[in-house]
Design an enzyme around this catalytic site. Structure first.
Site, short mmCIF file in Angstrom:
data_model
loop_
_atom_site.label_atom_id
_atom_site.label_comp_id
_atom_site.label_asym_id
_atom_site.label_seq_id
_atom_site.Cartn_x
_atom_site.Cartn_y
_atom_site.Cartn_z
N ASP A 31 0.80 -1.23 0.00
CA ASP A 31 0.00 0.00 0.00
C ASP A 31 0.83 1.28 0.00
O ASP A 31 0.36 2.34 0.43
CB ASP A 31 -0.95 0.02 1.21
CG ASP A 31 -2.08 -0.97 1.09
OD1 ASP A 31 -2.02 -1.85 0.22
OD2 ASP A 31 -3.05 -0.88 1.87
N CYS A 69 -3.72 -6.07 -3.69
CA CYS A 69 -2.51 -6.80 -3.31
C CYS A 69 -2.28 -8.10 -4.08
O CYS A 69 -1.26 -8.26 -4.76
CB CYS A 69 -2.54 -7.12 -1.82
SG CYS A 69 -2.68 -5.68 -0.75
N HIS A 123 0.74 -13.02 -1.47
CA HIS A 123 -0.35 -12.56 -0.61
C HIS A 123 -0.72 -13.71 0.33
O HIS A 123 -1.70 -14.40 0.14
CB HIS A 123 -1.56 -12.16 -1.46
CG HIS A 123 -2.66 -11.53 -0.67
ND1 HIS A 123 -2.56 -10.26 -0.14
CD2 HIS A 123 -3.88 -11.97 -0.32
CE1 HIS A 123 -3.66 -9.95 0.48
NE2 HIS A 123 -4.49 -10.97 0.41
N ASP A 321 3.21 -2.48 -4.06
CA ASP A 321 2.38 -3.38 -4.87
C ASP A 321 1.24 -2.68 -5.59
O ASP A 321 0.68 -3.22 -6.55
CB ASP A 321 1.86 -4.57 -4.04
CG ASP A 321 1.06 -4.17 -2.81
OD1 ASP A 321 0.94 -2.97 -2.51
OD2 ASP A 321 0.56 -5.09 -2.12
#
Length: 485
Positions: A31, A69, A123, A321
């Site tokens: 983020d 993500c 992830h 990402d």
């Protein structure tokens, strides 16, 4: 100079500087938007990101392929675009979808590297099957113990109140508020634990003496925005303001926007309606504090790399990402096709090859990382990759490059809107389609005159020709946008 001769010269350059197989320190940050000191944001306290940028090239126009993500990371790690992975959300994973795929870390492992994952690379977590054991030489390490985000008495009381509610009134996720400043040391937080593990791992890898591909994944500034008080203190409350473009763009189609998504799952956030300004300002402050907290953890890892004498033979790549909204366009979090959702920080330092302390305005994409790292390490590049090595930009950051970058996003819901976006030197153009393939909205933003994307120009008569050209370019796809040899 023809392309074959240029590649030969590049090979000689790589060979002369990298007599031993180079290590790779592959740093993923969750983020993280490119609002950093090294990207011109003087209000941000990011000395270690700035230090890394001074050693390499900071790419000012780097873009993810999906602004969420799991799909973004799977694209990076497979070297494939979302149309090929078919992964557009967080509930579908790479290996079950593409059993034969050779991932980026797997390619290094297959060619003699020790390949390790610390923190969030795929992830994955302790409860999700998103990691890929075939990519790593050892089982992934995700976090130490205890695994906590909240530490204050206020947060504990908030969570207790939720747990004491009748079952039917309890939210699906028991969470405190989306921000917290606590008088706690760095190492009680997951990223502090990741930095400690990275230091320990680098010491072991130095002793073992084999080339390594070390993935280090920091989770902040992902929600919740929680970190020690000292990082909040770097951003006094009086210095925090709402962005100038805090309302949706004029003429924007509905599928381009969302309703705060994951932010709604945190305590104290209304289930519907807008955020009050006090909450919005606290979110902005807390996000910035978490960026500086993550930056401090990065600094510990870079310091250890220097201390061990590994820096001069280690390629360092740091990437976010996807992008992030902090009130701009009336949005918080990611999951858009706007510039703020798709643009990411990307910093690359390659010993002896990188033009140090430079910036590149070339259009590059995260899917390009796989072939770039293979070329830098002189490993074979799998034939099916859908990115393009940007190694030449590390030596000549201002040279001509791609004509466009491509992103997409699936807006889930009954209509299932799919948005396809293209970013050229001047324009961002996006098409939205419903589940049946019918047009559901189009966007055009002029980054020369309106970099904040405040006005959708698609209906203006004098833009018809550029809309036609960009629609054709979007349809032609990424292969037509590759650099001219």
């Amino acid at each position: 100079m023809n392309s074959m001769l240029a590649r030969f010269i590049l090979f000689l350059t790589l060979s002369s500087f990298l007599s031993a197989a180079p290590n790779v320190l592959f740093i993923a940050v969750d983020d993280l938007r490119p609002e950093l000191g090294c990207y011109g944001a003087s209000h941000m306290k990011t000395p270690n990101l700035d230090r890394l940028a001074s050693r390499g090239v900071a790419f000012e126009r780097a873009y993810c392929q999906v602004a969420v993500c799991n799909p973004s990371r799977n694209s990076v790690l497979s070297g494939l675009r979302p149309a090929s992975t078919t992964i557009l959300a967080n509930n579908k994973f790479l290996r079950p979808t593409l059993p034969e795929v050779v991932t980026l870390p797997q390619q290094f492992k297959n060619h003699g590297y020790t390949s390790l994952s610390l923190g969030k690379i795929f992830h994955h977590s302790s409860s999700e099957p998103g990691d890929d054991p075939l990519s790593w030489s050892e089982p992934s390490w995700y976090h130490g113990e205890p695994y906590r985000h909240w530490f204050s008495q206020e947060s504990d009381d908030f969570i207790k109140r939720l747990k004491n509610l009748p079952k039917k009134q309890q939210p699906r996720l028991i969470r405190a508020q989306p921000f917290e400043a606590a008088e706690e040391p760095d190492d009680v937080y997951p990223d502090g634990q990741t930095a400690l593990k990275a230091i320990e791992t680098l010491q072991r890898l130095k002793t073992e003496g084999k080339p390594f591909f070390l993935g280090v994944g920091f989770v902040k500034p992902h929600l919740p925005f929680t970190c020690p008080q000292k990082y909040w203190d770097m951003y006094p409350e009086a210095t925090i303001h709402m962005p100038a473009n805090a309302t949706p763009p004029e003429g924007v189609p509905a599928p381009a926007l969302h309703d705060l998504y994951e932010l709604r799952t945190y305590g104290g956030i209304p289930k519907t309606g807008d955020l009050d300004e006090a909450t919005a300002l606290k979110l902005i402050r807390a996000y910035r504090a978490c960026v500086s907290f993550m930056d401090a953890q990065l600094g510990r890892v870079l310091d250890e790399l220097d201390k061990l004498g590994l820096t001069d033979n280690t390629i360092i790549v740091l990437w976010g990402d996807h992008g992030y909204h902090l009130g701009e366009q009336g949005l918080f979090t990611k999951m858009t096709n706007f510039e703020l959702g798709t643009r990411v920080p990307l910093i690359v330092s390659a010993p002896g090859l990188t033009t140090q302390g430079q910036k590149s305005s070339a259009l590059v994409e995260l899917v390009d990382l796989y072939p770039t790292l293979c070329e830098l390490a002189q490993l074979p590049t799998p034939a099916k990759l859908e990115g393009h090595s940007f190694t030449p930009l590390l030596k000549h950051p201002s040279r001509e490059w791609k004509t466009a970058a491509f992103s997409e996003y699936l807006r889930r819901g009954p209509e299932g809107y799919m948005g396809y976006s293209i970013r050229t030197d001047r324009w961002r153009y996006t098409e939205w389609k419903d589940r049946k393939g019918n047009a559901a909205g189009t966007e055009l933003y002029d980054h020369q005159k309106d970099p904040a994307e405040t006005i959708n120009l698609v209906q203006e008569a004098d833009k018809a020709e550029i809309v036609h050209e960009l629609a054709s370019q979007l349809q032609s796809g990424w292969k037509a946008a590759l650099p001219i040899p």
